[in-house]
Design a protein around this motif. Structure first.
Motif, PDB file in Angstrom:
ATOM      1  N   UNK A  21      -7.564  29.257 -46.860  1.00 16.45           N
ATOM      2  CA  UNK A  21      -6.152  28.894 -46.198  1.00 16.45           C
ATOM      3  C   UNK A  21      -6.470  28.772 -44.880  1.00 16.45           C
ATOM      4  N   UNK A  22      -5.473  28.245 -43.942  1.00 17.20           N
ATOM      5  CA  UNK A  22      -5.425  27.957 -42.327  1.00 17.20           C
ATOM      6  C   UNK A  22      -5.851  26.933 -42.068  1.00 17.20           C
ATOM      7  N   UNK A  23      -6.250  25.832 -42.700  1.00 19.04           N
ATOM      8  CA  UNK A  23      -6.633  24.458 -42.349  1.00 19.04           C
ATOM      9  C   UNK A  23      -5.357  23.843 -41.704  1.00 19.04           C
ATOM     10  N   UNK A  24      -4.266  24.137 -42.472  1.00 19.35           N
ATOM     11  CA  UNK A  24      -3.102  23.597 -41.974  1.00 19.35           C
ATOM     12  C   UNK A  24      -2.675  24.121 -40.579  1.00 19.35           C
ATOM     13  N   UNK A  25      -2.787  25.443 -40.353  1.00 13.99           N
ATOM     14  CA  UNK A  25      -2.401  26.060 -39.323  1.00 13.99           C
ATOM     15  C   UNK A  25      -3.262  25.658 -38.052  1.00 13.99           C
ATOM     16  N   UNK A  26      -4.546  25.234 -38.449  1.00 14.96           N
ATOM     17  CA  UNK A  26      -5.267  24.931 -37.426  1.00 14.96           C
ATOM     18  C   UNK A  26      -4.752  23.509 -36.774  1.00 14.96           C
ATOM     19  N   UNK A  27      -4.173  22.865 -37.390  1.00 17.38           N
ATOM     20  CA  UNK A  27      -3.659  21.450 -36.862  1.00 17.38           C
ATOM     21  C   UNK A  27      -2.000  21.436 -36.375  1.00 17.38           C
ATOM     22  N   UNK A  28      -1.405  22.700 -36.265  1.00 17.23           N
ATOM     23  CA  UNK A  28      -0.298  22.684 -35.872  1.00 17.23           C
ATOM     24  C   UNK A  28      -0.121  23.750 -34.519  1.00 17.23           C
ATOM     25  N   UNK A  29       0.924  23.465 -33.645  1.00 16.47           N
ATOM     26  CA  UNK A  29       1.101  24.280 -32.523  1.00 16.47           C
ATOM     27  C   UNK A  29       1.243  25.781 -32.988  1.00 16.47           C
ATOM     28  N   UNK A  30       1.035  26.691 -32.215  1.00 15.29           N
ATOM     29  CA  UNK A  30       1.170  28.076 -32.271  1.00 15.29           C
ATOM     30  C   UNK A  30       0.333  28.749 -33.121  1.00 15.29           C
ATOM     31  N   UNK A  31      -0.924  28.355 -33.292  1.00 10.99           N
ATOM     32  CA  UNK A  31      -1.957  29.082 -33.817  1.00 10.99           C
ATOM     33  C   UNK A  31      -2.046  30.591 -33.180  1.00 10.99           C
ATOM     34  N   UNK A  32      -1.997  31.460 -34.152  1.00  7.77           N
ATOM     35  CA  UNK A  32      -2.161  32.859 -33.806  1.00  7.77           C
ATOM     36  C   UNK A  32      -3.245  33.570 -34.421  1.00  7.77           C
ATOM     37  N   UNK A  33      -4.522  33.920 -33.712  1.00  7.89           N
ATOM     38  CA  UNK A  33      -5.519  34.387 -34.680  1.00  7.89           C
ATOM     39  C   UNK A  33      -5.273  35.499 -35.073  1.00  7.89           C
TER      40      UNK A  33
ATOM     41  N   UNK B  65      -3.904  27.846 -61.220  1.00 12.19           N
ATOM     42  CA  UNK B  65      -3.938  27.328 -59.933  1.00 12.19           C
ATOM     43  C   UNK B  65      -2.634  27.090 -59.363  1.00 12.19           C
ATOM     44  N   UNK B  66      -2.406  27.978 -58.214  1.00 16.51           N
ATOM     45  CA  UNK B  66      -1.056  28.097 -57.715  1.00 16.51           C
ATOM     46  C   UNK B  66      -0.989  27.323 -56.254  1.00 16.51           C
ATOM     47  N   UNK B  67      -2.089  26.622 -55.976  1.00 15.61           N
ATOM     48  CA  UNK B  67      -2.213  25.879 -54.733  1.00 15.61           C
ATOM     49  C   UNK B  67      -1.204  24.661 -54.449  1.00 15.61           C
ATOM     50  N   UNK B  68      -0.744  24.639 -53.537  1.00 10.57           N
ATOM     51  CA  UNK B  68       0.072  23.389 -53.162  1.00 10.57           C
ATOM     52  C   UNK B  68      -0.332  22.729 -51.667  1.00 10.57           C
ATOM     53  N   UNK B  69      -0.354  21.646 -51.717  1.00 11.79           N
ATOM     54  CA  UNK B  69      -0.754  20.765 -50.437  1.00 11.79           C
ATOM     55  C   UNK B  69       0.051  21.152 -49.522  1.00 11.79           C
ATOM     56  N   UNK B  70      -0.163  21.062 -48.206  1.00 16.19           N
ATOM     57  CA  UNK B  70       0.557  21.315 -47.042  1.00 16.19           C
ATOM     58  C   UNK B  70       0.751  22.758 -46.689  1.00 16.19           C
ATOM     59  N   UNK B  71       0.404  23.752 -47.588  1.00 14.20           N
ATOM     60  CA  UNK B  71       0.867  25.210 -47.127  1.00 14.20           C
ATOM     61  C   UNK B  71       0.013  25.627 -46.181  1.00 14.20           C
ATOM     62  N   UNK B  72       0.910  26.558 -45.077  1.00 14.86           N
ATOM     63  CA  UNK B  72       0.401  27.122 -44.348  1.00 14.86           C
ATOM     64  C   UNK B  72      -0.382  28.590 -45.003  1.00 14.86           C
TER      65      UNK B  72
END
Length: 252
Positions: free
Chosen positions: A78-90, A45-52
């Motif tokens: 992934x992408x949950x943290x990206x959704x909450x930050x500026x600069x979302x680029x689909x 399990x290589x997951x780390x909290x907060x990762x984009x």
């Protein structure tokens, strides 16, 4: 069987703490379920909290595919943290997601791509999150239709998991029951039938003004503080299982 997981806090298991302070979570439960079905399983399990999604789809993916021997199956979220930050680029999100899909196909690794459940009903700026999540679902739906080696577990559109009974006090991470439900859905997608946990009927009502203020102070303001100072909840953390760890079937 060798199973590797990549992702952020959802896959790390935040919200499902153990007595020793470590986090368990749905991916650990999937490994246990696979061990019950196969006798034992090698688990990373290589997951780390907060990762984009970018470091998940590059650094974590590359490390997972470089494991010796390579994984038979890999779960990716992934992408949950990206959704909450500026600069979302689909378009960039799609490019990175396609990288995971393409490289697992080239390596002959079965991919289980899963979405996180929908937290938007109780989150500040939940509508903005939902709009971006809908874009991500469109991306994943297209990929799911185009690739045979990929299985999509759609937790985001599971209406049951929108209920408060599955969520931790921070309203962003699942509680132990929520992680158990996700694990059961992933195991079913892998061909391991597992009882699907369901919360008892009835959810708590909307929090009052004082409870809402306490929530903002405990969870929202620290999150804003980290964003303003360029910090992440995952700073300094390492994966909990960076190499293969043997998971034996639990005793009856």
């Amino acid at each position: 069987m060798r199973y590797a997981a990549i992702g952020d806090s959802f896959t790390e298991g935040v919200g499902d703490p153990q007595p020793d302070g470590t986090m368990r979570g749905w991916a650990d439960l999937v490994a246990i379920g696979l061990a019950q079905a196969h006798g034992s399983v090698e688990y990373a399990n290589l997951a780390i909290r907060g990762r984009l999604v970018e470091p998940i789809a590059t650094e974590q993916l590359d490390a997972a595919l470089a494991l010796d021997p390579p994984p038979d199956v890999l779960t990716f979220n992934g992408s949950g943290n990206d959704m909450m930050r500026p600069g979302w680029d689909a378009a960039r999100i799609e490019e990175l997601t396609r990288r995971v899909v393409d490289l697992t196909a080239e390596a002959g690794v079965r991919l289980v791509l899963l979405s996180g459940p929908d937290p938007t009903e109780r989150l500040p700026r939940g509508r903005n999150f939902a709009e971006r999540a809908d874009q991500l679902m469109d991306i994943v739906d297209r990929l799911d239709a185009a690739y045979d080696h990929m299985t999509f577990v759609d937790n985001y559109r599971d209406p049951e998991m929108r209920r408060a009974a599955y969520w931790d006090a921070d309203r962003l991470h699942l509680n132990p029951l929520g992680h158990s439900r996700v694990a059961a859905r992933v195991l079913a997608a892998m061909g391991v039938e597992t009882d699907l946990p369901v919360a008892p009927e009835g959810d708590a009502g909307r929090p009052g003004v004082l409870a809402e203020a306490a929530y903002v102070g405990r969870y929202v303001l620290p999150w804003i503080g980290r964003r303003l100072t360029g910090r992440s909840s995952g700073d300094g953390r390492v994966p909990k299982h960076a190499t293969w760890t043997t998971i034996e079937a639990p005793a009856a």
